[in-house]
Design a protein around this motif. Structure first.
Motif, PDB file in Angstrom:
ATOM      1  N   MET A  63       0.831  -1.209   0.000  1.00 17.35           N
ATOM      2  CA  MET A  63       0.000   0.000   0.000  1.00 17.35           C
ATOM      3  C   MET A  63       0.867   1.260   0.000  1.00 17.35           C
ATOM      4  O   MET A  63       0.547   2.240  -0.689  1.00 17.35           O
ATOM      5  CB  MET A  63      -0.953  -0.026   1.195  1.00 17.35           C
ATOM      6  CG  MET A  63      -1.999  -1.130   1.063  1.00 17.35           C
ATOM      7  SD  MET A  63      -2.966  -1.405   2.552  1.00 17.35           S
ATOM      8  CE  MET A  63      -3.846   0.131   2.689  1.00 17.35           C
ATOM      9  N   GLU A  64       1.968   1.248   0.761  1.00 18.17           N
ATOM     10  CA  GLU A  64       2.878   2.395   0.767  1.00 18.17           C
ATOM     11  C   GLU A  64       3.494   2.610  -0.606  1.00 18.17           C
ATOM     12  O   GLU A  64       3.613   3.750  -1.076  1.00 18.17           O
ATOM     13  CB  GLU A  64       3.985   2.190   1.806  1.00 18.17           C
ATOM     14  CG  GLU A  64       3.505   2.282   3.234  1.00 18.17           C
ATOM     15  CD  GLU A  64       4.567   1.871   4.242  1.00 18.17           C
ATOM     16  OE1 GLU A  64       5.693   1.471   3.837  1.00 18.17           O
ATOM     17  OE2 GLU A  64       4.268   1.935   5.453  1.00 18.17           O
ATOM     18  N   THR A  65       3.864   1.522  -1.265  1.00 19.16           N
ATOM     19  CA  THR A  65       4.454   1.631  -2.599  1.00 19.16           C
ATOM     20  C   THR A  65       3.433   2.154  -3.604  1.00 19.16           C
ATOM     21  O   THR A  65       3.751   3.025  -4.426  1.00 19.16           O
ATOM     22  CB  THR A  65       5.015   0.267  -3.060  1.00 19.16           C
ATOM     23  OG1 THR A  65       6.021  -0.141  -2.140  1.00 19.16           O
ATOM     24  CG2 THR A  65       5.603   0.357  -4.453  1.00 19.16           C
ATOM     25  N   ALA A  66       2.208   1.645  -3.526  1.00 20.50           N
ATOM     26  CA  ALA A  66       1.159   2.117  -4.440  1.00 20.50           C
ATOM     27  C   ALA A  66       0.912   3.615  -4.248  1.00 20.50           C
ATOM     28  O   ALA A  66       0.777   4.363  -5.230  1.00 20.50           O
ATOM     29  CB  ALA A  66      -0.131   1.333  -4.202  1.00 20.50           C
ATOM     30  N   THR A  70       1.641   6.680  -7.049  1.00 21.81           N
ATOM     31  CA  THR A  70       0.659   7.676  -7.527  1.00 21.81           C
ATOM     32  C   THR A  70       1.206   9.083  -7.409  1.00 21.81           C
ATOM     33  O   THR A  70       0.731   9.991  -8.084  1.00 21.81           O
ATOM     34  CB  THR A  70      -0.672   7.580  -6.753  1.00 21.81           C
ATOM     35  OG1 THR A  70      -0.450   7.870  -5.377  1.00 21.81           O
ATOM     36  CG2 THR A  70      -1.310   6.215  -6.927  1.00 21.81           C
ATOM     37  N   GLU A  71       2.217   9.274  -6.548  1.00 19.55           N
ATOM     38  CA  GLU A  71       2.811  10.598  -6.349  1.00 19.55           C
ATOM     39  C   GLU A  71       4.089  10.798  -7.163  1.00 19.55           C
ATOM     40  O   GLU A  71       4.711  11.864  -7.087  1.00 19.55           O
ATOM     41  CB  GLU A  71       3.098  10.805  -4.861  1.00 19.55           C
ATOM     42  CG  GLU A  71       1.844  10.798  -4.007  1.00 19.55           C
ATOM     43  CD  GLU A  71       2.134  10.798  -2.518  1.00 19.55           C
ATOM     44  OE1 GLU A  71       3.333  10.764  -2.130  1.00 19.55           O
ATOM     45  OE2 GLU A  71       1.174  10.824  -1.745  1.00 19.55           O
ATOM     46  N   ALA A  72       4.483   9.793  -7.943  1.00 17.55           N
ATOM     47  CA  ALA A  72       5.707   9.896  -8.751  1.00 17.55           C
ATOM     48  C   ALA A  72       5.566  11.026  -9.758  1.00 17.55           C
ATOM     49  O   ALA A  72       4.522  11.206 -10.381  1.00 17.55           O
ATOM     50  CB  ALA A  72       5.990   8.582  -9.458  1.00 17.55           C
ATOM     51  N   LYS A  73       6.632  11.798  -9.899  1.00 18.65           N
ATOM     52  CA  LYS A  73       6.612  12.962 -10.792  1.00 18.65           C
ATOM     53  C   LYS A  73       7.102  12.644 -12.200  1.00 18.65           C
ATOM     54  O   LYS A  73       6.692  13.278 -13.160  1.00 18.65           O
ATOM     55  CB  LYS A  73       7.489  14.080 -10.209  1.00 18.65           C
ATOM     56  CG  LYS A  73       7.099  14.507  -8.821  1.00 18.65           C
ATOM     57  CD  LYS A  73       6.072  15.592  -8.870  1.00 18.65           C
ATOM     58  CE  LYS A  73       5.866  16.168  -7.481  1.00 18.65           C
ATOM     59  NZ  LYS A  73       4.551  16.004  -6.984  1.00 18.65           N
ATOM     60  N   THR A  74       7.995  11.655 -12.308  1.00 17.88           N
ATOM     61  CA  THR A  74       8.576  11.339 -13.616  1.00 17.88           C
ATOM     62  C   THR A  74       8.567   9.824 -13.835  1.00 17.88           C
ATOM     63  O   THR A  74       8.458   9.053 -12.875  1.00 17.88           O
ATOM     64  CB  THR A  74      10.045  11.823 -13.697  1.00 17.88           C
ATOM     65  OG1 THR A  74      10.834  11.067 -12.780  1.00 17.88           O
ATOM     66  CG2 THR A  74      10.171  13.317 -13.391  1.00 17.88           C
ATOM     67  N   PRO A  75       8.696   9.416 -15.088  1.00 15.82           N
ATOM     68  CA  PRO A  75       8.795   7.983 -15.363  1.00 15.82           C
ATOM     69  C   PRO A  75       9.992   7.336 -14.649  1.00 15.82           C
ATOM     70  O   PRO A  75       9.915   6.189 -14.214  1.00 15.82           O
ATOM     71  CB  PRO A  75       8.953   7.909 -16.872  1.00 15.82           C
ATOM     72  CG  PRO A  75       8.302   9.149 -17.383  1.00 15.82           C
ATOM     73  CD  PRO A  75       8.579  10.189 -16.337  1.00 15.82           C
ATOM     74  N   ASN A  82       9.376   1.094  -8.609  1.00 12.35           N
ATOM     75  CA  ASN A  82       9.048  -0.268  -9.024  1.00 12.35           C
ATOM     76  C   ASN A  82      10.211  -1.211  -8.727  1.00 12.35           C
ATOM     77  O   ASN A  82      10.012  -2.319  -8.220  1.00 12.35           O
ATOM     78  CB  ASN A  82       8.683  -0.285 -10.507  1.00 12.35           C
ATOM     79  CG  ASN A  82       8.010  -1.566 -10.908  1.00 12.35           C
ATOM     80  OD1 ASN A  82       7.257  -2.144 -10.131  1.00 12.35           O
ATOM     81  ND2 ASN A  82       8.268  -2.010 -12.128  1.00 12.35           N
ATOM     82  N   MET A  83      11.438  -0.784  -9.024  1.00 10.20           N
ATOM     83  CA  MET A  83      12.617  -1.611  -8.777  1.00 10.20           C
ATOM     84  C   MET A  83      12.816  -1.808  -7.272  1.00 10.20           C
ATOM     85  O   MET A  83      13.118  -2.915  -6.816  1.00 10.20           O
ATOM     86  CB  MET A  83      13.866  -0.989  -9.404  1.00 10.20           C
ATOM     87  CG  MET A  83      15.101  -1.848  -9.266  1.00 10.20           C
ATOM     88  SD  MET A  83      14.936  -3.542  -9.900  1.00 10.20           S
ATOM     89  CE  MET A  83      14.801  -3.242 -11.638  1.00 10.20           C
ATOM     90  N   GLU A  84      12.666  -0.746  -6.491  1.00  9.38           N
ATOM     91  CA  GLU A  84      12.786  -0.872  -5.035  1.00  9.38           C
ATOM     92  C   GLU A  84      11.739  -1.836  -4.489  1.00  9.38           C
ATOM     93  O   GLU A  84      12.026  -2.651  -3.606  1.00  9.38           O
ATOM     94  CB  GLU A  84      12.640   0.496  -4.369  1.00  9.38           C
ATOM     95  CG  GLU A  84      13.816   1.413  -4.580  1.00  9.38           C
ATOM     96  CD  GLU A  84      13.561   2.831  -4.085  1.00  9.38           C
ATOM     97  OE1 GLU A  84      12.482   3.103  -3.496  1.00  9.38           O
ATOM     98  OE2 GLU A  84      14.446   3.683  -4.298  1.00  9.38           O
ATOM     99  N   TYR A  85      10.524  -1.733  -5.003  1.00  8.67           N
ATOM    100  CA  TYR A  85       9.454  -2.612  -4.563  1.00  8.67           C
ATOM    101  C   TYR A  85       9.810  -4.071  -4.880  1.00  8.67           C
ATOM    102  O   TYR A  85       9.700  -4.950  -4.016  1.00  8.67           O
ATOM    103  CB  TYR A  85       8.128  -2.244  -5.244  1.00  8.67           C
ATOM    104  CG  TYR A  85       7.050  -3.274  -5.020  1.00  8.67           C
ATOM    105  CD1 TYR A  85       6.352  -3.320  -3.820  1.00  8.67           C
ATOM    106  CD2 TYR A  85       6.760  -4.214  -5.997  1.00  8.67           C
ATOM    107  CE1 TYR A  85       5.377  -4.275  -3.595  1.00  8.67           C
ATOM    108  CE2 TYR A  85       5.785  -5.180  -5.790  1.00  8.67           C
ATOM    109  CZ  TYR A  85       5.100  -5.207  -4.594  1.00  8.67           C
ATOM    110  OH  TYR A  85       4.146  -6.167  -4.377  1.00  8.67           O
ATOM    111  N   PHE A  86      10.250  -4.315  -6.102  1.00  2.84           N
ATOM    112  CA  PHE A  86      10.572  -5.675  -6.517  1.00  2.84           C
ATOM    113  C   PHE A  86      11.712  -6.256  -5.676  1.00  2.84           C
ATOM    114  O   PHE A  86      11.639  -7.401  -5.219  1.00  2.84           O
ATOM    115  CB  PHE A  86      10.932  -5.708  -8.005  1.00  2.84           C
ATOM    116  CG  PHE A  86      11.236  -7.086  -8.505  1.00  2.84           C
ATOM    117  CD1 PHE A  86      10.226  -8.017  -8.672  1.00  2.84           C
ATOM    118  CD2 PHE A  86      12.544  -7.461  -8.790  1.00  2.84           C
ATOM    119  CE1 PHE A  86      10.507  -9.298  -9.122  1.00  2.84           C
ATOM    120  CE2 PHE A  86      12.829  -8.739  -9.241  1.00  2.84           C
ATOM    121  CZ  PHE A  86      11.814  -9.659  -9.404  1.00  2.84           C
TER     122      PHE A  86
END
Length: 119
Positions: A63-66, A70-75, A82-86
């Motif tokens: 949930m924290e990652t999601a 949603t607050e990410a500013k750039t690709p 995404n990489m940190e999450y994985f």
């Protein structure tokens, strides 16, 4: 399939060793039903509680990652998250699987030791 497994074990161990192992397991399982049931059930409850705690923690991280995504500013921010999450996901699950395997082995070994025939 059971015959294939038996043949494979006999081939790997030799017939005498396979026979001895079969005798040991048969004795241990019959004694384990009497001696180790309560201990095994407690171990299973403990592992279940551990797993539920782990899943709760992973859900919080998901949930924290999601939210962060949603607050990410750039690709590139999104790719980094995404990489940190994985990496975290893989490390957490690997650690949990090792923990569960160790605890299961410890519990089984303890119960098996109590069921060994007396010499």
């Amino acid at each position: 399939m059971a015959r294939d497994t038996k043949a494979t074990i006999e081939t790997a161990m030799g017939p005498e060793m396979a026979k001895e192992m079969n005798s040991l397991w048969s004795h241990s399982l019959s004694q384990g039903a009497q001696i180790g049931s309560a201990e095994m059930m407690e171990s299973m409850r403990t592992l279940s509680r551990d797993m539920m705690g782990f899943l709760e923690d992973r859900m919080r991280k998901n949930m924290e990652t999601a939210r962060a995504m949603t607050e990410a500013k750039t690709p590139s921010d999104l790719a980094r998250l995404n990489m940190e999450y994985f990496r975290g996901f893989m490390a957490d699950y690997n650690r949990q699987l090792v923990h569960m395997a160790e605890e299961t082995g410890r519990s089984f070994s303890s119960t098996l030791h109590k069921t060994q025939p007396k010499s």
